[in-house]
Design a protein around this motif. Sequence first.
Motif, short mmCIF file in Angstrom:
data_model
loop_
_atom_site.label_atom_id
_atom_site.label_comp_id
_atom_site.label_asym_id
_atom_site.label_seq_id
_atom_site.Cartn_x
_atom_site.Cartn_y
_atom_site.Cartn_z
N VAL A 27 0.89 -1.17 0.00
CA VAL A 27 0.00 0.00 0.00
C VAL A 27 0.92 1.22 0.00
O VAL A 27 1.78 1.33 0.88
N ALA A 28 0.78 2.07 -0.96
CA ALA A 28 1.66 3.23 -1.08
C ALA A 28 1.43 4.17 0.11
O ALA A 28 0.28 4.40 0.53
N LYS A 29 2.55 4.67 0.68
CA LYS A 29 2.43 5.58 1.81
C LYS A 29 1.58 6.80 1.46
O LYS A 29 0.77 7.27 2.25
N GLY A 30 1.79 7.28 0.21
CA GLY A 30 1.05 8.46 -0.21
C GLY A 30 -0.44 8.22 -0.19
O GLY A 30 -1.23 9.10 0.16
N GLU A 31 -0.82 6.97 -0.56
CA GLU A 31 -2.23 6.61 -0.58
C GLU A 31 -2.81 6.66 0.84
O GLU A 31 -3.91 7.14 1.07
N VAL A 32 -1.99 6.15 1.80
CA VAL A 32 -2.45 6.14 3.20
C VAL A 32 -2.55 7.58 3.71
O VAL A 32 -3.55 7.95 4.34
N LEU A 33 -1.51 8.36 3.41
CA LEU A 33 -1.50 9.75 3.91
C LEU A 33 -2.59 10.59 3.26
O LEU A 33 -3.02 11.59 3.82
N ALA A 34 -3.04 10.14 2.08
CA ALA A 34 -4.12 10.88 1.41
C ALA A 34 -5.48 10.54 2.02
O ALA A 34 -6.47 11.22 1.76
N GLY A 35 -5.51 9.47 2.82
CA GLY A 35 -6.77 9.07 3.46
C GLY A 35 -7.15 10.05 4.56
O GLY A 35 -6.40 10.95 4.91
N PRO A 36 -8.37 9.85 5.12
CA PRO A 36 -8.84 10.80 6.14
C PRO A 36 -7.98 10.74 7.40
O PRO A 36 -7.67 9.65 7.88
N PRO A 37 -7.58 11.89 7.92
CA PRO A 37 -6.78 11.89 9.16
C PRO A 37 -7.67 11.64 10.37
O PRO A 37 -8.84 11.99 10.37
N VAL A 38 -7.07 11.00 11.40
CA VAL A 38 -7.77 10.87 12.68
C VAL A 38 -7.01 11.77 13.65
O VAL A 38 -5.89 11.47 14.05
N VAL A 39 -7.64 12.90 13.97
CA VAL A 39 -6.97 13.90 14.81
C VAL A 39 -7.31 13.62 16.28
O VAL A 39 -8.46 13.41 16.63
N ASP A 40 -6.27 13.56 17.10
CA ASP A 40 -6.46 13.20 18.51
C ASP A 40 -5.20 13.57 19.28
O ASP A 40 -4.20 14.00 18.68
N ARG A 41 -5.26 13.35 20.60
CA ARG A 41 -4.02 13.40 21.39
C ARG A 41 -3.53 11.95 21.45
O ARG A 41 -4.11 11.11 22.14
N TRP A 42 -2.47 11.67 20.71
CA TRP A 42 -1.96 10.30 20.59
C TRP A 42 -0.77 10.12 21.53
O TRP A 42 0.21 10.86 21.45
N THR A 43 -0.88 9.13 22.40
CA THR A 43 0.21 8.89 23.36
C THR A 43 0.88 7.56 23.05
O THR A 43 0.20 6.53 22.93
N ALA A 44 2.19 7.60 22.92
CA ALA A 44 2.96 6.37 22.64
C ALA A 44 3.19 5.64 23.97
O ALA A 44 4.00 6.07 24.79
N LEU A 45 2.45 4.55 24.17
CA LEU A 45 2.47 3.87 25.48
C LEU A 45 3.54 2.80 25.59
O LEU A 45 3.89 2.38 26.69
N GLY A 46 4.04 2.32 24.48
CA GLY A 46 5.06 1.28 24.60
C GLY A 46 5.50 0.79 23.24
O GLY A 46 4.84 1.08 22.22
N SER A 47 6.62 0.10 23.22
CA SER A 47 7.12 -0.40 21.94
C SER A 47 7.80 -1.74 22.16
O SER A 47 8.23 -2.07 23.27
N VAL A 48 7.89 -2.49 21.07
CA VAL A 48 8.60 -3.76 21.08
C VAL A 48 9.53 -3.78 19.88
O VAL A 48 9.09 -3.47 18.76
N ASP A 49 10.80 -4.10 20.11
CA ASP A 49 11.75 -4.19 19.00
C ASP A 49 11.96 -5.65 18.64
O ASP A 49 12.13 -6.50 19.52
N THR A 50 11.97 -5.95 17.36
CA THR A 50 12.24 -7.32 16.91
C THR A 50 13.23 -7.26 15.75
O THR A 50 13.37 -6.23 15.09
N VAL A 51 13.89 -8.38 15.52
CA VAL A 51 14.79 -8.48 14.37
C VAL A 51 14.43 -9.76 13.62
O VAL A 51 14.41 -10.83 14.21
N GLU A 52 14.06 -9.61 12.35
CA GLU A 52 13.76 -10.78 11.53
C GLU A 52 14.54 -10.65 10.23
O GLU A 52 14.40 -9.67 9.51
N TYR A 53 15.34 -11.64 9.99
CA TYR A 53 16.20 -11.62 8.79
C TYR A 53 16.98 -10.31 8.72
O TYR A 53 17.01 -9.64 7.70
N ARG A 54 17.58 -9.93 9.84
CA ARG A 54 18.43 -8.75 10.00
C ARG A 54 17.68 -7.44 9.77
O ARG A 54 18.28 -6.38 9.74
N LEU A 55 16.37 -7.55 9.58
CA LEU A 55 15.58 -6.32 9.46
C LEU A 55 15.07 -5.99 10.86
O LEU A 55 14.33 -6.76 11.46
N GLU A 56 15.52 -4.81 11.33
CA GLU A 56 15.11 -4.41 12.67
C GLU A 56 13.76 -3.71 12.57
O GLU A 56 13.57 -2.85 11.69
#
Lengths: 448, 449
Positions: free
Chosen positions: B249-278
């Motif tokens: 899916v082209a990034k431009g296509e996604v960014l052209a879609g309707p925005p969801v405006v809010d206060r977005w809080t980054a609550l956590g993350s998980v890092d993984t490595v698969e086939y050397r792709l981090e």
Amino acid sequence: MNGWTELVTTALLGTDRRPVPAQLAEPWTRFDSADPDPAGRLLDLAAAYRAAARTGGPAPRVAAAGAVPSGQRDAAPDAAQQVLERLLLRPDPLLITLWLTGCADHGFTVAPQLWTSLADHLARHRRYPVALLRSAFGTQGRWFLDQNPRWSRLSKLLADGQEATEADIQLGRAERAELGQRRNQRALAAVRLEPDSDRGPILIITPPPVDEAMRVDGVSPRPPAGSRIGAGAYVLRQLVTAAAADLWPTEWNESPPQILDLVLRTAPQWREDLVDGWAAAAVRDAHAGWAAALTEAGYRGRQAAALHRLVPVQQRLAIVMDWLRADRQPEMILELLLSWPEPWPRQIWLSALRLLGTRALGSASVDYASAIGARIPLSDHDAAHEAADYYLNGVDRPASTLMLVRTAFAAVDQTMQLRAEIDQAFGQRSTVAGETSSPVAADTRRPL
Amino acid sequence: MVATTLSCMAVWERAGVLALAPDPASASAASSLATPRPWTRLGHDESHLWGTCLGSGRAPYQSVVELGPPPAFDCSCPSRKSPCKHVLGLLLLWTAGGIPAARPEPFAAAWIARRSARGTAQVDTVDKSTVVDPEAVQRRAAARRDRVTAGLDDLDRWLRDQVRSGLAGLNRAGYAHFEQVAARMVDAQAPGVASMLRSMPSELAREDWPSRLLQSMAALRLLITAHRRIDHLPAELAATVRSRIGYPVAKGEVLAGPPVVDRWTALGSVDTVEYRLETRRVWLRGSRSRRWALYLAFAPPGQRLEAAVSVGQAYEGALHFYPGSGQFRALVGQVQAVGGVDPAPAVDLDQVAREFAALVAADPWADRMPVVLAGVPVRPEGPGRPWRFRDTAGLGCDLVGLKDDPWPLLAHAAAGPVSLFGEWSSSVLRPISVLPDPQGRPFTNRLTQ
């Protein structure tokens, strides 16, 4: 066998060997597949099962863990926690002790998010005052230590600290007096003054075997595992330590300096045990006479710092001045200076910085430097900076020592900066909810 | 915790800065540089910070930060860590209000100009590439669908063969058995399917591997069937099927879609490595919409992972969601850092089960769902048994994905139930962070890594 188990068994054996069940067990009877191939049908049924299984049933009930004690004092302010978090990344016991002292003085506890890293550090390093640690963890933190077998030694030490104090309180005054008498008698029987003896003025009678009565009074027959002391010397040391410090000057009618002179003419194999025993007794009984005599004699055993603190301040200053004039070992002078009551007057910290900047202290200089930085009044930080600059740049020295001195002065500065940070961090809250005073009295800070 | 604002510019939270640190030692070193003493030529404008720091080198190090998002930084120090302690120290000093507004110093202005020129060049390239021939696009899409269809037919035969001849013994077959067919799926332009195949060998070490393996194969079979009927599926479900298979899916296509405006809080993350792709997956939650979003950042071998959002940070602005039912994935649009993590409402395990059932109904291949649960951790009942989490209603689940025993989590819960953010998967929870609550607990990230 339920429907899913039947499908898994068929898949394991293969549909060529085992047919896919025609009629599946409840509640899976509604699932079927139009695929005529048994393998395809099995996969379709498995997909339906998977969807149903993943939505899951009700979660199981789990029994509650044991009750956590209440009454935890407030955690230190965020800024102070950040300082401790940083210290724990590169732990330095002196700096962490400074932090713990600030925490206890303000009546705070360590926040739960740092309990694990602090406990892991303490499990490896034993030189912290038990009372500071008890205060730092609080009731809930000590409960937390109990949960992990990895910290059992630490947890037991903190718990034992409490029991020992209570046991001491329970011992009656009369019983303590009797115990003291027994201890004095045993010591006098083992160490005699015989000025005319060919074997020296102080005669050591080979320490007696430890009987049950001695055991009850706390004498141990064997030294701790790993110590290099012999069994006889260990018993002698315990007997001398247990006796009152005042016993010897009183019974022998000799002052502590005179007794120390006599020791120099005593059999060398017992000298260290006798002196260590007297030093320990002097610290326990706060005997200023013994403390001054041992300090002047240059005693540098385990009790040295505590002994130095018992010497009256003016007498200590006189000793320092004598030693500076006599160019005695800088380590000795620094150790005496470090016993100086705070706040340090300018004369004391200047002397300490001068020794650091002008005398060869080798790799120990950084440890001394941190200890000095822990004691210079923060209001003298800039003046100390200037003094350090002078000793660094205004004194001729071999180039090879320049880096060491620079590092030492950096350690003084770093420790003072950290103290300022701790003061500021704890000072952000002037009142403490729950408790208004420190739970740790200075005289209860026993080392681990 | 609310971020302060200096001259129209939202200042980050301290936790957000420390989340950028490549390791704890860098965070520690940066904290000691967060005072004005070693710094000179300090300043900031609307979107940059700069300063020179006296280090062990002869000349002071020149540090510049572009706040982004995504943030970018540069420092003349020799450290190979990115960001280095000087950049982190500069950011920390800024969070404490220790940097004055100023015009960029020449070294900062030069770096900003270089980045600006590079950005313009990239936009020009994008603009040229966006001039496309619609017919050619359609032809390429049709060709791709043919290749995927053929590939999935091949996979269907392979799956049938496995089940026909029996799965017994596959636990000793090794990775190669699955890798061969995964590679064929990559050739067939179905990378999502390849990824599902490559995850299968990790199931084989478990005691209940036959059941798990059959479930994984059943999931693939369902995907094959769904793709065959894709033209008859509801549009949202069809988008989900395409996403799972790996149609781009082209990034431009996604960014052209309707925005969801809010206060977005980054609550956590998980890092993984698969086939050397981090890969870093960052979970965000919208305060007003109560919607969850998943932001993915990737770093190929040798490159640094640059995420547009930092855990522990709240952003006001727009996210753009990828199409598909049950999809969390989103791109970050125009956002501005506005503060730290606020307390979030927690649910119990009954509610979690209902929400996961709804998610699986919308996306049958969904394997994880973000949740905030209130409760306490419970120690294992014996050796080899898992840690569990007990919600406030007394129901429990196993905790998974733990690198070490979760003692920090138990410490947090000594004073009572915590709000735990994590990833829910069918019946188990991977804890990620403890959220702040009215009792004064601070936000604590990375409980499992």
